[in-house]
Design an enzyme around this catalytic site. Structure first.
Site, mmCIF file in Angstrom:
data_model
loop_
_atom_site.group_PDB
_atom_site.id
_atom_site.type_symbol
_atom_site.label_atom_id
_atom_site.label_comp_id
_atom_site.label_asym_id
_atom_site.label_seq_id
_atom_site.Cartn_x
_atom_site.Cartn_y
_atom_site.Cartn_z
ATOM 1 N N ASP A 59 -14.988 33.951 -5.554
ATOM 2 C CA ASP A 59 -13.894 34.752 -4.782
ATOM 3 C C ASP A 59 -14.142 36.133 -4.740
ATOM 4 O OD1 ASP A 59 -11.785 35.170 -3.182
ATOM 5 O OD2 ASP A 59 -10.254 34.550 -4.584
ATOM 6 N N HIS A 96 -20.319 39.014 1.813
ATOM 7 C CA HIS A 96 -20.676 37.531 1.586
ATOM 8 C C HIS A 96 -22.216 37.802 1.188
ATOM 9 C CE1 HIS A 96 -17.023 35.987 2.573
ATOM 10 N NE2 HIS A 96 -16.930 36.470 3.810
ATOM 11 N N SER A 155 -12.333 23.702 2.919
ATOM 12 C CA SER A 155 -11.855 23.064 4.190
ATOM 13 C C SER A 155 -10.892 23.850 4.828
ATOM 14 C CB SER A 155 -11.268 21.596 4.096
ATOM 15 O OG SER A 155 -10.938 21.398 2.785
ATOM 16 N N TRP A 174 -11.993 27.610 7.625
ATOM 17 C CA TRP A 174 -12.025 27.509 8.866
ATOM 18 C C TRP A 174 -10.936 28.349 9.548
ATOM 19 C CZ3 TRP A 174 -16.347 25.749 10.885
ATOM 20 C CH2 TRP A 174 -17.071 24.630 10.149
ATOM 21 N N ARG A 201 -9.976 31.227 8.876
ATOM 22 C CA ARG A 201 -10.397 32.725 9.036
ATOM 23 C C ARG A 201 -10.910 33.024 10.552
ATOM 24 N NH1 ARG A 201 -13.348 34.673 3.477
ATOM 25 N NH2 ARG A 201 -11.710 33.465 2.117
ATOM 26 N N LEU A 210 -32.069 21.973 -13.048
ATOM 27 C CA LEU A 210 -30.476 22.138 -12.523
ATOM 28 C C LEU A 210 -30.258 21.336 -11.430
ATOM 29 C CD1 LEU A 210 -27.853 23.883 -12.754
ATOM 30 C CD2 LEU A 210 -28.964 25.420 -11.526
ATOM 31 N N ARG A 235 -6.148 30.317 -9.583
ATOM 32 C CA ARG A 235 -5.487 29.311 -9.033
ATOM 33 C C ARG A 235 -6.875 28.410 -8.856
ATOM 34 N NH1 ARG A 235 -3.354 32.921 -5.274
ATOM 35 N NH2 ARG A 235 -4.998 33.618 -3.870
ATOM 36 N N SER A 249 -7.387 26.404 -5.719
ATOM 37 C CA SER A 249 -7.662 26.412 -4.313
ATOM 38 C C SER A 249 -8.070 25.186 -3.871
ATOM 39 C CB SER A 249 -8.109 27.815 -4.176
ATOM 40 O OG SER A 249 -7.607 28.817 -4.322
ATOM 41 N N GLU A 278 -12.288 23.054 -18.683
ATOM 42 C CA GLU A 278 -11.715 24.517 -19.314
ATOM 43 C C GLU A 278 -11.872 25.687 -18.216
ATOM 44 O OE1 GLU A 278 -10.606 25.066 -22.326
ATOM 45 O OE2 GLU A 278 -11.128 22.936 -22.826
HETATM 46 C C1 FPP Z 1 -14.719 33.818 -1.061
HETATM 47 O O1 FPP Z 1 -14.553 35.348 -0.987
HETATM 48 C C2 FPP Z 1 -15.987 33.541 -0.387
HETATM 49 C C3 FPP Z 1 -16.258 32.874 0.350
HETATM 50 C C4 FPP Z 1 -15.381 32.216 1.488
HETATM 51 C C5 FPP Z 1 -17.686 32.547 0.770
HETATM 52 C C6 FPP Z 1 -18.494 32.195 -0.486
HETATM 53 C C7 FPP Z 1 -20.057 32.257 0.156
HETATM 54 C C8 FPP Z 1 -20.989 32.889 -0.564
HETATM 55 C C9 FPP Z 1 -20.887 33.711 -1.862
HETATM 56 C C10 FPP Z 1 -22.365 32.742 -0.040
HETATM 57 C C11 FPP Z 1 -23.119 31.874 -1.073
HETATM 58 C C12 FPP Z 1 -24.071 30.730 -0.072
HETATM 59 C C13 FPP Z 1 -24.470 29.575 -0.537
HETATM 60 C C14 FPP Z 1 -25.451 29.098 0.391
HETATM 61 C C15 FPP Z 1 -24.605 29.335 -1.947
HETATM 62 P P1 FPP Z 1 -13.316 36.155 0.123
HETATM 63 O O2 FPP Z 1 -14.180 36.438 1.198
HETATM 64 O O3 FPP Z 1 -12.268 35.033 0.167
HETATM 65 O O4 FPP Z 1 -13.126 37.293 -0.899
HETATM 66 P P2 FPP Z 1 -11.852 37.863 -0.780
HETATM 67 O O5 FPP Z 1 -10.550 37.070 -1.432
HETATM 68 O O6 FPP Z 1 -12.011 39.186 -1.163
HETATM 69 O O7 FPP Z 1 -11.365 38.265 0.657
#
Ligand code: FPP
Length: 232
Positions: free
Chosen positions: A2, A19, A48, A51, A53, A113, A176, A178, A189
């Site tokens: 996040d 991202h 899920s 979407w 957004r 891994l 949380r 989520s 943990e």
């Molecule tokens: C949440 O941050 C993040 C996401 C919904 C996308 C997470 C995806 C990546 C980090 C790319 C990883 C890719 C692969 C293929 C593993 P947010 O946008 O909710 O952040 P915010 O809470 O600050 O708005």
């Protein structure tokens, strides 16, 4: 993972830049886990609920998943990482589904891994599809409802056969779950990092692992019942 959006907004960058930086952070953490001998790492890439957004952000995320997968698959393979996806892929563009299948295929024999990417995943979705599978067997006369227990339910879940997670890490300062691995996190943990995901470096991972090492895990027992070695 996040905090990508906030990381970008603080720099006056578009959210997708956050991202993209998130992918870099994911790469660092995956390789650090592979080197450290972590057996399983599950990354929550898209829930899920994501979407909901703006359509543009969802579209850009789909593109990013695809290009990252195509670019990273061989690097993961070199590090003996096996990739597996969990979640409902039916709503993903066909090209993304193909890239997922290809990454899973290329890395399928690797023994290092196990990297699980949760994409269009939700803990409630997982439990619901498990309940449906059991109900179908019961309706078909294959299963007595009285025979349904935790073991049978767990067998229908996406991560069946894998150890339950030891440590859950969430970045971005929120505390949380989520809708992540609701069933599997029962005794995990929990660790919440203040930093945004793009700033979650291997050093931050070390901090999380050190915090984990100080926890006493009792699984319902008393502290006195634990082996001396477990009694932190
Ligand atoms: C949440 O941050 C993040 C996401 C919904 C996308 C997470 C995806 C990546 C980090 C790319 C990883 C890719 C692969 C293929 C593993 P947010 O946008 O909710 O952040 P915010 O809470 O600050 O708005």
């Amino acid at each position: 993972m996040d905090g990508n959006g906030r990381w970008a907004e603080r720099r006056r960058l578009p959210r997708i830049a956050g991202h993209r930086a998130g992918v870099e952070a994911a790469r660092g953490v995956v390789l650090a886990c592979a080197e450290r001998g972590v057996e399983v790492l599950t990354l929550f890439a898209f829930s899920s609920e994501n979407w909901r957004r703006p359509q543009r952000e969802v579209g850009l995320l789909m593109e990013l998943f695809m290009t990252s997968l195509q670019e990273e698959a061989s690097r993961l393979d070199e590090h003996d990482v096996r990739v597996r996806f969990i979640g409902d892929q039916t709503l993903f563009p066909q090209r993304l589904r193909e890239a997922i299948a290809e990454a899973e295929r290329v890395t399928r024999r690797n023994g290092g891994l196990l990297l699980i990417i949760a994409a269009n995943y939700g803990g409630r979705w997982d439990l619901t599809q498990a309940a449906r599978a059991l109900a179908q067997r019961a309706a078909g006369g294959d299963l007595e409802p009285e025979a349904i227990d935790e073991t049978l339910l767990a067998r229908e879940l996406c991560l069946y056969g894998l150890p339950e997670p030891d440590l859950f890490v969430r970045t971005g300062g929120e505390q949380r779950i989520s809708n992540f691995l609701l069933w599997q996190l029962a005794y995990t943990e929990l660790y919440f990092a203040e930093c945004m995901w793009p700033d979650f470096s291997p050093a931050e991972l070390e901090d999380a692992l050190h915090a984990f090492a100080t926890r006493q895990r009792r699984f319902g027992r008393t502290g006195d019942q634990l082996e001396p070695a477990e009694h932190a």
